[in-house]
Design a protein around this motif. Structure first.
Motif, mmCIF file in Angstrom:
data_model
loop_
_atom_site.group_PDB
_atom_site.id
_atom_site.type_symbol
_atom_site.label_atom_id
_atom_site.label_comp_id
_atom_site.label_asym_id
_atom_site.label_seq_id
_atom_site.Cartn_x
_atom_site.Cartn_y
_atom_site.Cartn_z
ATOM 1 N N TYR A 54 -3.435 0.887 -3.628
ATOM 2 C CA TYR A 54 -3.830 -0.203 -2.743
ATOM 3 C C TYR A 54 -2.975 -1.434 -3.013
ATOM 4 O O TYR A 54 -2.575 -1.698 -4.147
ATOM 5 N N GLU A 114 -2.622 7.494 -4.109
ATOM 6 C CA GLU A 114 -2.819 6.345 -3.227
ATOM 7 C C GLU A 114 -2.887 5.056 -4.042
ATOM 8 O O GLU A 114 -3.657 4.949 -4.995
ATOM 9 N N LYS A 160 0.933 5.672 -0.093
ATOM 10 C CA LYS A 160 0.228 6.956 -0.053
ATOM 11 C C LYS A 160 1.268 8.061 0.002
ATOM 12 O O LYS A 160 2.280 7.958 0.713
ATOM 13 N N TRP A 207 -2.809 14.832 0.808
ATOM 14 C CA TRP A 207 -2.550 13.422 0.534
ATOM 15 C C TRP A 207 -3.023 13.078 -0.879
ATOM 16 O O TRP A 207 -4.079 13.507 -1.317
ATOM 17 N N ASN A 225 0.867 -1.174 0.000
ATOM 18 C CA ASN A 225 0.000 0.000 0.000
ATOM 19 C C ASN A 225 0.906 1.228 0.000
ATOM 20 O O ASN A 225 1.924 1.255 0.698
ATOM 21 N N THR A 265 -3.041 -1.422 5.470
ATOM 22 C CA THR A 265 -3.701 -0.122 5.275
ATOM 23 C C THR A 265 -3.989 0.560 6.617
ATOM 24 O O THR A 265 -3.940 1.785 6.723
#
Length: 379
Positions: free
Chosen positions: A291, A289, A178, A286, A176, A257
């Motif tokens: 996943y 992102e 970000k 932010w 993950n 996450t």
């Protein structure tokens, strides 16, 4: 077969010469569409502005499988001097998406020459993978909202692994990810009188130290978390001025996450404290992102069975890759998996300015993808 290989190498090098960054793949889309029109019998659907889907349908109803290739390039200046070097300054295919696209075009050729009897195969040429926006754009496209998919697969070439080797892992395959941009607004002053302004330097130094302390860069640990500084700037090259503005950008990576969310909240709380202490206005934005790719066990079994039929070496890794890949959004929605295709032990790494996709692994990807499709449709 040799003619197809040469054809795919030619189109791959054309794509390499004319790379386009995320969201701007208009000419890439045209080249893909032209190849499909001239070399495949399928329905071509434009999706997500610069993406395409090639749809192959059998005469009988059956399962639907999606095979995906990413098509965007990176904002990296190429240092290679070969004949097919990038003609677009500051942009190049340094992740091998030109090769992934060529592989999927080869699958389109195979599906045309050896048509499926039942079910449906969707070949997705996806834009905007590198900035993490592409998969979401695809899933929000009306075509995909009205299409049922039973399985979804993607591959990524992997430098550092033997050529033609198939790299698989059940469960988490990629991290993950970000990204965050932190803006620190203070007040400029004369460099001789910094006390009359609010300089963000000490706050930036503290944030960098915080990120280092909060990281646990142990990829074999379930609580792996990596906070990497990717960009820092402050003030101007004006030596009579004490800076009044600065920025710090990070990427956060974790298998979990929930852990990323915990670190996000902790960072924002820490920034609020710094804001008071240093009389600054601090804002965190932010974005980008990704996943985690969560590979389904049945999908992994299909990959392995197909690879064995192709007499390919299989490498079952234990530790996920720390990089992000937005195919993870598809594995959140569909049964599926991402796997690796070895690009050579001595290949330059992905995103390096001297990287180039090795054309001799293209047909390996073509045959394996085609075999996976047949395996799913025969279930």
């Amino acid at each position: 077969m040799e003619a197809l290989q040469k054809s795919l190498e030619k189109v791959r090098k054309e794509l390499h010469q004319h790379p386009e960054i995320s969201g701007e793949e208009y000419e890439t889309q045209k080249k893909i569409k032209a190849f499909l029109t001239n070399n495949a019998s399928c329905t071509i659907v434009e999706v997500a502005q610069t993406g395409l889907v090639a749809v192959f349908e059998g005469k009988e109803n059956g399962k639907a499988i999606m095979l995906r290739a990413d098509i965007d390039a990176l904002p990296i200046q190429e240092v290679n001097t070969f004949q097919h070097q990038s003609k677009n300054k500051g942009v190049s295919h340094k992740c091998g998406h030109d090769g992934h696209t060529a592989i999927l075009l080869g699958v389109a050729n195979r599906l045309t020459k050896y048509p499926i009897e039942k079910g449906k195969v969707l070949l997705l040429f996806q834009p905007s993978e590198e900035n993490g926006n592409g998969a979401e754009m695809i899933l929000n496209d009306p075509f995909f909202k009205n299409t049922n998919i039973d399985f979804a697969f993607a591959l990524h070439n992997l430098p550092g692994f033997k050529k033609h080797e198939i790299v698989v892992k059940s469960g988490t395959f990629t991290s993950n990810v970000k990204s965050v941009a932190i803006q620190l607004n203070g007040k400029t002053a004369h460099a001789a009188e910094p006390e009359k302004g609010y300089n963000p330097a000490n706050a930036i130094a503290t944030i960098l130290t915080f990120a280092e302390k909060e990281s646990k860069n142990l990829s074999d640990s379930p609580d792996f978390i990596l906070i990497t500084p990717v960009y820092v700037t402050m003030g101007e090259k004006a030596y009579g001025v004490s800076a009044g503005y600065g920025e710090v950008h990070f990427t956060l990576r974790s298998w979990d996450t929930k852990l990323i969310e915990e670190k996000r909240k902790k960072l924002e709380k820490f920034l609020a404290q710094l804001e008071q202490k240093h009389s600054l206005k601090i804002e965190a934005s932010w974005f980008e992102e990704f996943y985690s790719n969560t590979n389904d066990d049945e999908a992994i079994s299909i990959i392995k069975k197909s690879a064995e039929k192709q007499n390919l070496s299989i490498n079952e890794i234990k530790t996920p890759f720390k990089w992000g890949e937005d195919f993870g959004l598809f594995t959140q929605k569909y049964k599926g998996a991402m796997f690796g295709l070895g690009a050579g032990k001595n290949s330059p790494a992905l995103h390096n300015p001297d990287y180039d996709f090795p054309d001799d692994i293209t047909m390996t990807g073509v045959h394996l993808f085609y075999s996976i499709a047949k395996e799913v449709l025969d279930l």
